[in-house]
Each structure stands twice: as C-alpha cells, then as structure tokens.
Scaffold this active site. Structure first.
Site, PDB file in Angstrom:
ATOM      1  N   HIS A   1     104.656  38.145  55.808  1.00  0.00           N
ATOM      2  CA  HIS A   1     103.405  38.169  56.837  1.00  0.00           C
ATOM      3  C   HIS A   1     103.686  38.078  58.170  1.00  0.00           C
ATOM      4  O   HIS A   1     103.560  37.952  59.481  1.00  0.00           O
ATOM      5  CB  HIS A   1     103.832  36.166  57.134  1.00  0.00           C
ATOM      6  CG  HIS A   1     103.464  35.483  55.876  1.00  0.00           C
ATOM      7  ND1 HIS A   1     102.100  35.724  55.309  1.00  0.00           N
ATOM      8  CD2 HIS A   1     104.326  34.517  54.786  1.00  0.00           C
ATOM      9  CE1 HIS A   1     102.465  34.946  53.670  1.00  0.00           C
ATOM     10  NE2 HIS A   1     103.934  34.487  53.899  1.00  0.00           N
TER      11      HIS A   1
ATOM     12  N   ASN B   1     103.077  22.794  54.091  1.00  0.00           N
ATOM     13  CA  ASN B   1     102.518  23.703  53.684  1.00  0.00           C
ATOM     14  C   ASN B   1     102.676  23.323  51.662  1.00  0.00           C
ATOM     15  O   ASN B   1     102.346  24.230  51.259  1.00  0.00           O
ATOM     16  CB  ASN B   1     103.325  24.368  54.053  1.00  0.00           C
ATOM     17  CG  ASN B   1     103.276  25.902  53.575  1.00  0.00           C
ATOM     18  OD1 ASN B   1     101.824  26.399  54.003  1.00  0.00           O
ATOM     19  ND2 ASN B   1     104.005  27.021  52.822  1.00  0.00           N
TER      20      ASN B   1
ATOM     21  N   LYS C   1     111.146  27.347  50.036  1.00  0.00           N
ATOM     22  CA  LYS C   1     110.989  25.867  50.897  1.00  0.00           C
ATOM     23  C   LYS C   1     110.288  25.038  50.185  1.00  0.00           C
ATOM     24  O   LYS C   1     110.532  23.576  49.907  1.00  0.00           O
ATOM     25  CB  LYS C   1     109.826  26.312  51.786  1.00  0.00           C
ATOM     26  CG  LYS C   1     110.136  27.623  53.025  1.00  0.00           C
ATOM     27  CD  LYS C   1     108.723  27.566  54.395  1.00  0.00           C
ATOM     28  CE  LYS C   1     107.321  27.697  53.470  1.00  0.00           C
ATOM     29  NZ  LYS C   1     107.907  29.014  53.177  1.00  0.00           N
TER      30      LYS C   1
END
Length: 472
Positions: free
Chosen positions: A194, A147, A124
């Site tokens: 996660h 983020n 990302k």
C-alpha cells in the site's frame, strides 16, 4: 451499549458512499436528538445516485455525489479507509472541518473501553479471529471488528459493558487515529504494501506504529522482533517504558515479556512468568508465520486473563480461515490450497514455508502493485516445482522468475497463462500425486475479480469441478 456522552458531535461530514460511510451515517442518524446537528455524506467523484443514497436521504442525511469538493463547515469529518490522507478529497474535507478522523477512531470515542488492536502487513485476520476465539474459550465476551469486515461502529450500539472489541486495523484505518487507546496492541510485521496509498514505505510503517501511540505502562504491546521495522518499533516502545512482548518463532528472546518457540513448544512469558502451551506439531494451521500468529493471539489472551489450558484448547480447535492457506480438496493425489488472501510478496514467501520443498505448483498473478519481485522470485525458484504466472502482473512475475533461475541453479518450470482459468488448467498439468497446487498470487485481484474472496471461491469451484470430472 454505547457510552452515553453529554458532548455534542455537532455537524458531521462523512466521506465515502461505501460500507463504512453508510454505516457511520446510519449510526449518526440514530443518536439522541440534539447530539448531532446534521449529517452530510460526500460520496466522491465516481459516486452517483441510487438505492444507497435514497436510503440515507430518507434517514435525514444530505448526500452529495459526483464530487470531491467539500463545501460548508463541519465540527467533525469521518473518512472511509479507502480515501488516502494525501488525496485532494481528504484535504478538502480537512479544510472545511475542525477535525477529521477515521471510522475506528470514531467508534473508539463513542465506546472507549475494552479494546485490543491487531495490525501488520500479513497475519492480521488470522490473529484477530484466533484471539477472539481464545477469549471465547476463556469465557470472555468478545467480537472481532474493523478491517476483518465487521465495522467497529456497527457494533457500538448493541455493545454490552463486558464485551471486548478485538479490532483488526489496517494502515488506512490507523493513519487517521489520534486518541485510540487499546488495552493490548499487536504489530505482527511490516513489509512493503500500500505504498501508493501512503506515499512511502516510511509513511506506511508510521501508520502501523500509531496503534501504540496512546499505550501506557499498564498496557501490553506485542511486537515481532523478526524484521528490521519492528525491531526499531520495539526500541522506541521500550524507551517509553512500555511493556513489550517480543514475538520470535526462531529464537528465544530474553525480555521479561516474550512469546516464542523453545524445544518444539510454544511458550509465552509475561512479566517473567512462563506459560508452556503446547507442541508446535499440535498447531492446526501450517507455516512458521502461523506459529507467530498463534503466539501473538495466545499472549493477548493470557494478558486478558484466559488460562493457559483454555488457550491451548482454543488453539487446537482452530481451523484455517477461508482464503488463507485453506485446504480445498484433493484430486488424483494432488492437494489444492486456496491462499487468495496473499496479495503481497511477503505473504507468499511465508505461505511457502507450510509445504515441502519441490512439491509446490504455485499460481502467481493478478493486478500488478509494482513491488520488488526479486526476494519472492528467489524463494519460488528455490522451493517450487513450477510456477504458473497469470493476469496483468503475469509477464513481469514470469520474467523475474526466469532472471532468478538464470542467476542460480533452480529447476522451477515457469509457465504463462492469460487468466486464472487457464492458469489452473496449466497447474493441474504440471502437478503429480503428492504435489500441492497453491493459489498464493502475491497480487490483488482487481484485474479479473471484484475482490480476493471472489478469486478464491472461483479457484475452489475449479477444484470442485475437477473432482467431479475425474469421478465421472
């Protein structure tokens, strides 16, 4: 410039006393009089009074610390990304609010134009940074947000009408979106990560897929077709009649929109028109996964009007990000590479493709996420000269590697060390001229460091100190 809206936000509850919560509260306090009735920030069970609470209270925020029991009634709640939607804290806020959303969703509602969104388990940050650079190369105004560390809300007030928001969005941030509608949305990959926050891999993948929930036929979805989760996403998007750009480094998709490698060259096809960009050997960041990142960023930039020439020039000028396969020196013929951002197994497996087989001394370890280690272990014993396992997860990783060695014919040496310092020294002892010492730990850093950046900088300092010692 933030969009001027007539609608009132009313009484707003903000969850979390970290960077996100403080930024949202400050933004709310800066709104026109009457648009916001009140701002209440709940810091959470472990929060306490301090400079941050006093600063917010001076702005007019009511700050509640030391509890996750929300009281009162609110028109809107804005949650920080570290607070799970399945937590008691989140549930308490939801019970007392008409609606609860995340910070990127809030920022989009305040300024809902010229957004692109990038998500995925890995890649990302590189893709977001490169996409922003390519838009700049093409003469467009753009800022990387989300983020990546630059909060969306923090950029809204000073935003100009022609500026693109290139948003890196985590699964945490996407889980609480409802209206977010980017012009281009990208999903790079989905691998287990996660899961403890989301409750299951299915919930984690569903959160990632929410980046596409509001796309229409005039938008573009960019999706890798090289893992099973993403293949299913492509099918669902195409069933909705959306334009989907198929990403594939190892095969040529037949779709009208695709980004791929053909005969050693990067090619992007949009609505049947092909753009031959450059040879793969010209890409300055190593590894097949980075070819995918470059293809995704290139497709995004071309879709927004950047020329193929500008895209190619921007890619050639791009450099490795800090902590992501970052070269950080050579000592006595041994190269040292900092990949501290590799906090899951899939990221390490991709990093290994950037180096010659049998020449890598790999540093693995840190806080144990409890993920399946078998696929990683198989790749490590196939590709690495040695693996030094350290930290809280070190023993479990070392055992997985030894199990893989017992099942195959690899010759990887497995070394144990208590902490990164001792692991570094052991890796130096294992390495010979021509080898690469790679910090790509497959774990988060919280057993020993405050974050992955602190761990990466510690590694780089060790490399620097080693170089000085060898010179003296």
């Amino acid at each position: 410039m933030a969009r001027e809206m007539e609608n009132k936000l009313g009484d707003v509850c903000v969850l979390g006393l970290g960077k996100t919560g403080r930024e949202v509260a400050r933004y709310l306090c800066g709104q026109a009089r009457g648009r916001v009735g009140s701002v209440t920030l709940y810091g959470g069970a472990s929060s306490s009074e301090g400079d941050a609470t006093r600063e917010l209270e001076a702005l007019g925020v009511r700050v509640v610390v030391g509890t996750e029991e929300v009281e009162g009634a609110y028109d809107l709640a804005v949650s920080s990304p570290g607070i799970s939607e399945f937590s008691a804290f989140f549930s308490s806020a939801r019970e007392h609010s008409r609606e609860i959303i995340g910070e990127p969703e809030f920022a989009w509602r305040e300024s809902p134009y010229k957004w692109v969104a990038i998500t995925g388990t890995n890649g990302k940050t590189t893709t977001t940074t490169l996409s922003t650079a390519l838009l700049h190369e093409g003469g467009l105004s753009a800022v990387a947000v989300g983020n990546i560390g630059n909060l969306c809300t923090g950029e809204v007030a000073a935003r100009t009408p022609d500026e693109w928001f290139v948003a890196e969005l985590s699964s945490f941030q996407l889980a609480c979106t409802r209206l977010l509608h980017p012009r281009v949305a990208c999903l790079l990959n989905v691998t287990p990560d996660h899961v403890e926050w989301h409750g299951s891999i299915e919930a984690y993948a569903a959160a990632k897929e929410k980046v596409f929930q509001n796309l229409d036929a005039g938008n573009l979805a960019i999706v890798s077709e090289e893992d099973s989760w993403c293949q299913a996403v492509i099918s669902r998007l195409e069933a909705r009649g959306l334009r989907v750009c198929h990403l594939n480094v190892h095969a040529q998709p037949q779709a009208p929109c695709a980004a791929f490698v053909r005969d050693g060259r990067l090619v992007v096809r949009l609505d049947g028109k092909e753009h031959d960009l450059m040879a793969t050997t010209e890409v300055p960041i190593a590894g097949d996964h980075n070819l995918q990142n470059v293809l995704a960023a290139s497709a995004l930039a071309l879709e927004l009007g950047v020329s193929a020439q500008d895209v190619a020039r921007g890619v050639r000028a791009f450099h490795a990000l800090e902590h992501r396969i970052e070269p950080c020196g050579e000592v006595a013929g041994v190269r040292f590479v900092n990949d501290s951002k590799a906090t899951n197994t899939d990221s390490v497996q991709k990093a290994l493709t950037a180096f010659p087989k049998g020449r890598v001394v790999l540093l693995l370890g840190g806080h144990d996420k409890g993920t399946d280690l078998a696929p990683l272990a198989a790749d490590v014993v196939r590709d690495c000269k040695a693996a030094v396992c350290f930290g809280a997860a070190g023993e479990r990783i070392a055992s997985a590697l030894e199990d893989a060695l017992a099942e195959g014919d690899g010759t990887t040496r497995v070394v144990r060390a208590p902490h990164l310092r001792e692991a570094f020294d052991a890796a130096v002892s294992e390495a010979a001229p021509g080898d690469v010492v790679l910090l790509s730990p497959a774990c988060s850093s919280f057993d020993e460091f405050g974050n992955m950046a602190e761990r990466g900088r510690a590694f780089k300092q060790m490399v620097s100190d080693l170089g000085k010692k060898r010179e003296s």
